[in-house]
Motif scaffolding. Structure first.
Motif, short mmCIF file in Angstrom:
data_model
loop_
_atom_site.label_atom_id
_atom_site.label_comp_id
_atom_site.label_asym_id
_atom_site.label_seq_id
_atom_site.Cartn_x
_atom_site.Cartn_y
_atom_site.Cartn_z
N MET A 1 0.84 -1.20 0.00
CA MET A 1 0.00 0.00 0.00
C MET A 1 0.87 1.25 0.00
SD MET A 1 -3.02 1.09 2.65
CE MET A 1 -4.10 -0.14 1.95
N ILE A 2 0.54 2.22 -0.79
CA ILE A 2 1.29 3.48 -0.84
C ILE A 2 1.09 4.23 0.47
CG2 ILE A 2 1.56 5.67 -2.02
CD1 ILE A 2 0.54 4.35 -4.54
N GLN A 3 2.15 4.52 1.19
CA GLN A 3 2.05 5.23 2.44
C GLN A 3 1.80 6.71 2.19
OE1 GLN A 3 2.09 3.69 5.48
NE2 GLN A 3 2.02 1.86 4.21
N LEU A 4 1.09 7.37 3.14
CA LEU A 4 0.75 8.78 2.97
C LEU A 4 1.98 9.66 2.90
CD1 LEU A 4 -2.38 9.47 5.15
CD2 LEU A 4 -2.09 9.94 2.72
N ARG A 5 3.08 9.24 3.52
CA ARG A 5 4.26 10.09 3.47
C ARG A 5 4.82 10.21 2.07
NH1 ARG A 5 6.11 5.69 6.63
NH2 ARG A 5 7.56 4.28 5.59
N LEU A 6 4.35 9.38 1.14
CA LEU A 6 4.79 9.47 -0.24
C LEU A 6 3.87 10.35 -1.08
CD1 LEU A 6 5.79 5.75 -0.89
CD2 LEU A 6 7.26 7.67 -0.35
N VAL A 7 2.74 10.78 -0.49
CA VAL A 7 1.79 11.58 -1.27
C VAL A 7 2.41 12.86 -1.80
CG1 VAL A 7 -0.35 12.93 -1.11
CG2 VAL A 7 -0.28 10.60 -0.22
N PRO A 8 3.17 13.64 -0.96
CA PRO A 8 3.75 14.86 -1.53
C PRO A 8 4.69 14.59 -2.69
CG PRO A 8 3.79 14.93 0.86
CD PRO A 8 3.42 13.52 0.47
N GLU B 1 13.61 27.81 6.25
CA GLU B 1 14.24 27.69 7.57
C GLU B 1 13.67 26.51 8.35
OE1 GLU B 1 15.19 32.47 8.12
OE2 GLU B 1 13.53 31.54 9.22
N GLU B 2 12.39 26.18 8.11
CA GLU B 2 11.75 25.06 8.78
C GLU B 2 10.83 24.33 7.80
OE1 GLU B 2 12.17 23.94 11.88
OE2 GLU B 2 13.54 25.55 12.51
N PHE B 3 10.80 23.01 7.92
CA PHE B 3 9.89 22.18 7.15
C PHE B 3 9.31 21.11 8.07
CE2 PHE B 3 9.21 18.19 4.76
CZ PHE B 3 8.17 18.60 3.95
N ASP B 4 7.97 21.01 8.07
CA ASP B 4 7.29 20.03 8.92
C ASP B 4 6.29 19.25 8.08
OD1 ASP B 4 8.45 20.98 11.46
OD2 ASP B 4 7.21 22.75 11.09
N LEU B 5 6.20 17.96 8.33
CA LEU B 5 5.26 17.08 7.64
C LEU B 5 4.61 16.15 8.65
CD1 LEU B 5 4.08 15.67 5.04
CD2 LEU B 5 6.11 14.21 5.10
N GLU B 6 3.29 15.98 8.53
CA GLU B 6 2.58 15.01 9.38
C GLU B 6 1.56 14.26 8.53
OE1 GLU B 6 0.72 15.73 13.52
OE2 GLU B 6 -1.01 15.71 12.16
N THR B 7 1.58 12.94 8.59
CA THR B 7 0.59 12.14 7.90
C THR B 7 -0.07 11.21 8.91
OG1 THR B 7 2.10 10.31 7.33
CG2 THR B 7 1.95 12.17 5.78
N ARG B 8 -1.35 10.92 8.68
CA ARG B 8 -2.11 10.00 9.53
C ARG B 8 -2.83 9.01 8.62
NH1 ARG B 8 -2.89 11.89 14.86
NH2 ARG B 8 -2.10 14.03 15.19
#
Length: 260
Positions: A1-8, A90-97
């Protein structure tokens, strides 16, 4: 299954641009993401820029598609300086559920170098994961701001770009090339008018798994294409459409609405 962290990465969806010295901007672009003609996600991108600092916010609700795409949510934010010829993160944040699990990435930059990063839960370094090296974390930008293209107009210069990107998990290069001018005509989309067509070449460097079907497909693909449209008279340009050919059908993202 394609994980959400790969969506971007699959979407290649967050590309906003404006010329140096532009007036204060508060804009939103909405998109629908489809796979093989079936809607799998709705995405919104917000841009705020006061002329010296910017914030890019991406939010996506993923409906999923059987065993191919996991349903859930994804959020990403990039902040930094907007003066000069390009955005400097300067900052990058990612959250997947997805599937009751949460995955987060936090990356800090000092200039064009990574100063710190944290991934939760940590990525397991299996035998087939290409090791991240310190030299891979210099001269890089985050995923969102790396695709911000500052230019003087809707012309071929928008496509003549290269970027070195660190997502917190993977390090890869992107090279864009001009492919031609086009016209967006569909009344069902959020824009009708001239667009510029750019092709994208993806080159994995480290942090990826050599056995990853998605990584290998992207690296071999010659069908990653972006159509750019102007964001009104603001001096910004956003993607009207993004197309990625896959063996499961075309992965396509289309602009449905824009506000500025």
């Amino acid at each position: 299954m394609i994980q959400l962290r790969l969506v971007p990465l699959a979407a290649l969806a967050v590309f906003l641009s404006h010329p140096a010295g532009a007036a204060e901007v508060d804009a939103r672009a909405s998109y629908i993401l489809t796979l093989g003609g079936i809607n799998i996600a709705a995405m919104k991108v917000d841009l705020e820029d006061n002329g010296s600092r910017y914030t890019l916010d991406l939010s996506a609700n993923v409906a999923g598609l059987g065993t191919l795409v996991a349903s859930g949510t994804a959020k990403a934010t990039s902040t930094g300086r907007s003066s000069g010829s390009s955005l400097l993160a300067e900052e990058f944040d990612l959250e997947t559920r997805a599937n009751g699990e949460t995955f987060t990435v936090d990356v800090s930059f000092a200039g064009h170098d990574v100063s710190a990063f944290k991934v939760t839960p940590p990525i397991v370094d299996n035998y087939d994961r290409v090791p991240l090296e310190r030299r891979h974390l210099t001269g890089v930008g985050d995923f969102l701001s790396a695709f911000v293209l500052k230019g003087n107009g809707l012309d071929r210069s928008l496509c003549q770009r290269q970027a070195k990107i660190f997502t917190g998990v993977e390090r890869f290069n992107i090279a864009m090339s001009y492919a031609g001018d086009d016209e967006a005509t569909s009344p069902r989309t959020g824009y009708q008018g001239p667009v510029v067509l750019c092709t994208v070449d993806y080159d994995p460097v480290s942090g990826h798994f050599t056995s990853s079907d998605i990584t290998n497909y992207l690296a071999d693909s010659d069908r990653i294409v972006i159509w750019y449209a102007p964001l009104g008279e603001t001096g910004y340009f956003i993607p009207y459409r993004v197309l990625l050919g896959t063996d499961m059908g075309d992965l396509s993202m289309v602009l449905t609405e824009m506000r500025f």
